[in-house]
Design a protein around this motif. Structure first.
Motif, mmCIF file in Angstrom:
data_model
loop_
_atom_site.group_PDB
_atom_site.id
_atom_site.type_symbol
_atom_site.label_atom_id
_atom_site.label_comp_id
_atom_site.label_asym_id
_atom_site.label_seq_id
_atom_site.Cartn_x
_atom_site.Cartn_y
_atom_site.Cartn_z
ATOM 1 N N ALA A 57 -10.863 -27.277 0.704
ATOM 2 C CA ALA A 57 -9.610 -27.988 -0.033
ATOM 3 C C ALA A 57 -10.033 -28.833 -1.405
ATOM 4 O O ALA A 57 -11.090 -29.086 -1.563
ATOM 5 N N SER A 86 -9.153 -31.615 -2.054
ATOM 6 C CA SER A 86 -9.521 -33.182 -1.554
ATOM 7 C C SER A 86 -9.998 -33.370 -0.138
ATOM 8 O O SER A 86 -9.132 -32.703 0.763
ATOM 9 N N GLN A 110 -5.212 -32.911 0.960
ATOM 10 C CA GLN A 110 -4.847 -31.396 0.456
ATOM 11 C C GLN A 110 -3.306 -31.495 0.528
ATOM 12 O O GLN A 110 -2.796 -31.071 -0.578
ATOM 13 N N PRO A 157 -6.206 -23.491 0.948
ATOM 14 C CA PRO A 157 -6.907 -24.428 1.910
ATOM 15 C C PRO A 157 -5.891 -24.672 3.042
ATOM 16 O O PRO A 157 -6.574 -25.148 4.047
#
Length: 342
Positions: free
Chosen positions: A177, A179, A193, A262
């Motif tokens: 991801a 984030s 994400q 992701p």
């Protein structure tokens, strides 16, 4: 179903709909400018996600060899066209066939370690495939009927799916991801994400509307979409319009692959279903309206999300069934005009 579950499903629908919205915008753009239904748009998404996974694993993405091969063939074709007296814009040709492939190969050789540089490398590898495919597969038959262009798209889709199997194998991959942020919002777990997906989508949509409404090149693309012959008479290079529309489609496909990697495991043939859902959203917009295509994408995302809860085995069927009432309604609203045979 309680309120919390409904909100969770709604959140998933918004995230998925954001990705479908990007693909719908790309399909509407390409069709309005070139009359091509670009079915391989989904393969660009899968190639981007799998290339990102390969870079993250420390391997060179095999799509780079496809890029180099297409660039070399395109360069030979343009040289042959010039020798036959056809005009060739060498500035754009060298950008697609030399500059961007060299930059992509250089980035791959450097083996970037950060996620941001890996994403940039993926963009450089996948995005140029759009204009190269246009020059090789579509531009020679640009004046053909929509049906003929559709047949070429179907054939190209089959070729690219086969190449995806050759490049990446049958195993799926998932990327890290962008984030790792997680927080609770009213009892709903929101991931970083999902915020990245929605944020990037909003930024791209805003940038596209600014591009088409506030730049000379964007207005030239709009003129080509409205009246190709009139745009050519006004001095707009319609061949370059096709290049640019496919380049934007390539960028959108690569970004979509980076965003979806992701969220789910991507296989070599995953792009077809993702692209088909984007096509359903584009059909809601009549392959002409960008706002309606975005609305259709959100509708598709919500329908898919709630269908996965109520009838997960039939969620794909329910999503694709949406196209039937949409086509029926549009056929009732439009006047059929027979095309003249040439």
């Amino acid at each position: 179903m309680d309120v919390q579950i409904a909100l969770l499903l709604g959140q998933d629908g918004i995230v998925n709909g954001a990705v479908y919205g990007l693909l719908a915008l790309a399909l509407v753009l390409v069709f309005s400018v070139t009359r091509i239904i670009f079915i391989p748009q989904g393969e660009l998404v899968a190639f981007a996600a799998l290339s990102m996974a390969a870079l993250n694993a420390g391997r060179a993405p095999a799509v780079l060899w496809l890029l180099i091969g297409l660039a070399a063939v395109t360069l030979l074709v343009e040289t042959w066209r010039q020798r036959r007296g056809a005009p060739v814009d060498w500035r754009s040709t060298l950008v697609w066939t030399v500059l961007l492939p060299v930059m992509a190969a250089s980035m791959v050789v450097l083996r970037p370690a950060s996620v941001a540089l890996q994403a940039l490398t993926t963009l450089l590898v996948v995005a140029p495939l759009g204009p190269l495919l246009y020059r090789l597969a579509y531009r020679p038959i640009a004046s053909a009927s929509v049906l003929m262009l559709l047949i070429v798209s179907v054939a190209l889709h089959g070729v690219m799916v086969g190449l995806g199997l050759l490049f990446f194998g049958a195993e799926g991959s998932r990327t890290p991801a962008f984030s790792d942020l997680r927080f609770d919002l009213g009892g709903i777990q929101v991931t970083g994400q999902s915020l990245v997906v929605v944020g990037v989508t909003v930024a791209l949509v805003f940038a596209m509307f600014r591009f088409f409404g506030g730049t000379m090149i964007g207005k030239a693309l709009r003129a080509t979409a409205m009246n190709r012959v009139g745009a050519r008479l006004m001095g707009i290079p319609t061949d370059l319009s096709g290049d640019l529309s496919f380049a934007l489609a390539g960028v959108i496909g690569a970004v979509s692959g980076l965003l979806i990697g992701p969220l789910t495991t991507v296989y070599y043939d995953t792009g077809f279903l993702i692209g088909l859902k984007g096509f359903v959203a584009a059909i809601v917009g009549g392959l002409a309206s960008y706002p309606m295509a975005l609305a259709g994408a959100l509708l598709v995302g919500q329908l898919e999300s709630f269908s996965s809860f109520w009838a997960s085995a039939f969620k794909e069927v329910l999503v694709f069934t949406l196209i039937i009432p949409v086509l029926w309604w549009r056929s009732m609203q439009s006047v059929h005009v027979e095309e003249d045979e040439e």
